[in-house]
Scaffold this motif. Structure first.
Motif, mmCIF file in Angstrom:
data_model
loop_
_atom_site.group_PDB
_atom_site.id
_atom_site.type_symbol
_atom_site.label_atom_id
_atom_site.label_comp_id
_atom_site.label_asym_id
_atom_site.label_seq_id
_atom_site.Cartn_x
_atom_site.Cartn_y
_atom_site.Cartn_z
ATOM 1 N N MET A 1 0.826 -1.196 0.000
ATOM 2 C CA MET A 1 0.000 0.000 0.000
ATOM 3 C C MET A 1 0.869 1.257 0.000
ATOM 4 O O MET A 1 1.945 1.255 0.594
ATOM 5 C CB MET A 1 -0.904 -0.009 1.238
ATOM 6 N N ARG A 2 0.400 2.307 -0.656
ATOM 7 C CA ARG A 2 1.175 3.553 -0.750
ATOM 8 C C ARG A 2 1.270 4.247 0.592
ATOM 9 O O ARG A 2 0.304 4.343 1.323
ATOM 10 C CB ARG A 2 0.503 4.511 -1.730
ATOM 11 N N GLN A 3 2.460 4.766 0.904
ATOM 12 C CA GLN A 3 2.636 5.579 2.108
ATOM 13 C C GLN A 3 2.129 6.982 1.797
ATOM 14 O O GLN A 3 2.597 7.595 0.848
ATOM 15 C CB GLN A 3 4.131 5.674 2.437
ATOM 16 N N PRO A 4 1.212 7.530 2.585
ATOM 17 C CA PRO A 4 0.658 8.837 2.253
ATOM 18 C C PRO A 4 1.694 9.964 2.289
ATOM 19 O O PRO A 4 1.555 10.963 1.601
ATOM 20 C CB PRO A 4 -0.428 9.047 3.308
ATOM 21 N N ASP A 5 2.746 9.813 3.120
ATOM 22 C CA ASP A 5 3.709 10.907 3.239
ATOM 23 C C ASP A 5 4.894 10.770 2.276
ATOM 24 O O ASP A 5 5.835 11.534 2.338
ATOM 25 C CB ASP A 5 4.201 10.998 4.684
#
Ligand code: NAP
Length: 339
Positions: A1-5
């Motif tokens: 999953m993509r890291q939001p930061d």
């Protein structure tokens, strides 16, 4: 999953000298990097690659639905820049432009407000004699997009880029030639006071990434400190630990031998025999330095350029071959031996 930061960066390019170095460092810094290009060379490990030809109208479709934190465009084609500016969404845009956008080079160290060439109307650069006009058009496209969608933009007018990976050989020829002399001297241009400046590719890349992270807004020149060709040649001699001495050759001898200037084969790079172009390499970089640009000592860049030359796999696009240097020396003195 993509890291939001995690920053998501799209590099339009990424397969050549500067773009590849940028992609490599961005990945090392933890940035999620996508590169879009035709694929004339591989992108660095860790980069998501999208093969596309930007001459085609639909080239950007695979990346057009995404929201990018930063887009870095390396194009010289106004049509490419215009289509990216209107068709892609980004919080921050960076265009790698060039010192060639300026209208005149007969004064030292132009600042960013100096007169520019007229922008190229056409989408396609007809030939390299219109490179400066094409880059002005690319700059305008990026600035317009930033104004239109409220994003920020860094326009970076780079001077000569040197160091490891400089396929042109402009930064590498003299270090390499001093390391591989064909005689007791190295044949060099006549004007050792010629003003020279260049920026290490790794310093430029580091600053591009800072501009992306801090969303630096504005137009900036970027190159190294101004010095002279004579000083650069002394550094090359030192970097190569060479016993050879620089030997200036008068311009009429070079012309008679068909040896050009700046770039090309055969040539003696880093000088131009035209007063209108005397200060071409030099730029006022105070604004960029205030915005975080750091440039390393020239010796380090020339050492990196020599390291690249020692293992280069493609032919150098600049300088003299051993035979050409020997032939020129023979024309001058009859001395063709390495003694
Ligand atoms: N070298 C210098 O001393 C100097 C000085 C001042 C400014 N600059 C600027 O600095 C940048 C140098 O960039 P660079 O060294 O990474 O590369 P470059 O040789 O200028 O090429 C730019 C990139 O664009 C891609 N490209 C070209 N045509 C394309 C097309 N039709 N469709 C898709 N992609 C295309 C190339 O990849 P593919 O071939 O794989 O498609 C390459 O990755 C340029 O913006 C240049 O104008 C250079």
């Amino acid at each position: 999953m993509r890291q939001p930061d995690v920053m998501r960066m799209l590099i339009l390019g990424g397969t050549a000298f500067l773009g590849r170095a940028l992609a490599r460092r961005a990945v090392a810094q933890g940035i999620e990097v996508t590169a879009l290009a035709r694929g004339s060379a591989p992108v660095p490990d860790g980069v998501r690659f999208i093969r596309a030809d930007r001459d085609r109208d639909d080239a950007l479709v695979p990346v057009a639905h995404e929201q990018w934190d930063a887009i870095v465009d390396l194009t010289r084609q106004p049509g490419h820049a215009r289509r990216a500016a209107t068709g892609l969404h980004a919080r921050h845009r960076i265009l790698i432009s060039s010192a060639n956008v300026y209208a005149r080079f007969d004064q030292p160290e132009r600042s960013e407000d100096a007169a520019l060439l007229a922008p190229l109307d056409a989408d396609e650069l007809p030939d390299m004699s219109h490179y400066g006009e094409a880059k002005v058009a690319c700059e305008q496209a990026v600035s317009l997009a930033a104004r239109r969608d409220g994003s920020t933009a860094t326009i970076i007018r780079a001077g000569l880029i040197g160091g490891y990976g400089d396929w042109s050989g402009r930064s590498g020829y003299y270090p390499w030639r001093f390391a591989h002399p064909t005689g007791r001297d190295v044949l060099v241009p006549p004007d050792l006071d010629f003003p020279v400046a260049l920026i290490d590719v790794d310093d430029l890349v580091a600053w591009v990434l800072q501009c992306a992270e801090r969303r630096v807004d504005g137009v900036f020149n970027a190159t190294g400190e101004t010095t002279t060709l004579g000083h650069l040649l002394d550094i090359c001699k030192g970097v190569a630990a060479s016993p050879a001495r620089p030997r200036p050759v008068e311009a009429h001898h070079l012309a008679a031998a068909g040896i050009g200037a700046w770039m090309g084969t055969p040539s003696l790079p880093l000088w131009i025999d035209d007063p209108d172009w005397r200060w071409f390499a030099t730029l006022d970089t105070r604004a960029a330095r205030a915005a975080g640009l750091h440039t390393r000592p020239l010796a380090e860049t020339l050492r990196s350029a020599l390291a690249y030359e020692q293992q280069r796999e493609v032919a150098r696009a600049t300088g003299l071959t051993d035979d050409e240097e020997r032939a020129l020396r023979a024309r001058l003195t009859g001395d063709t031996t390495l003694t």
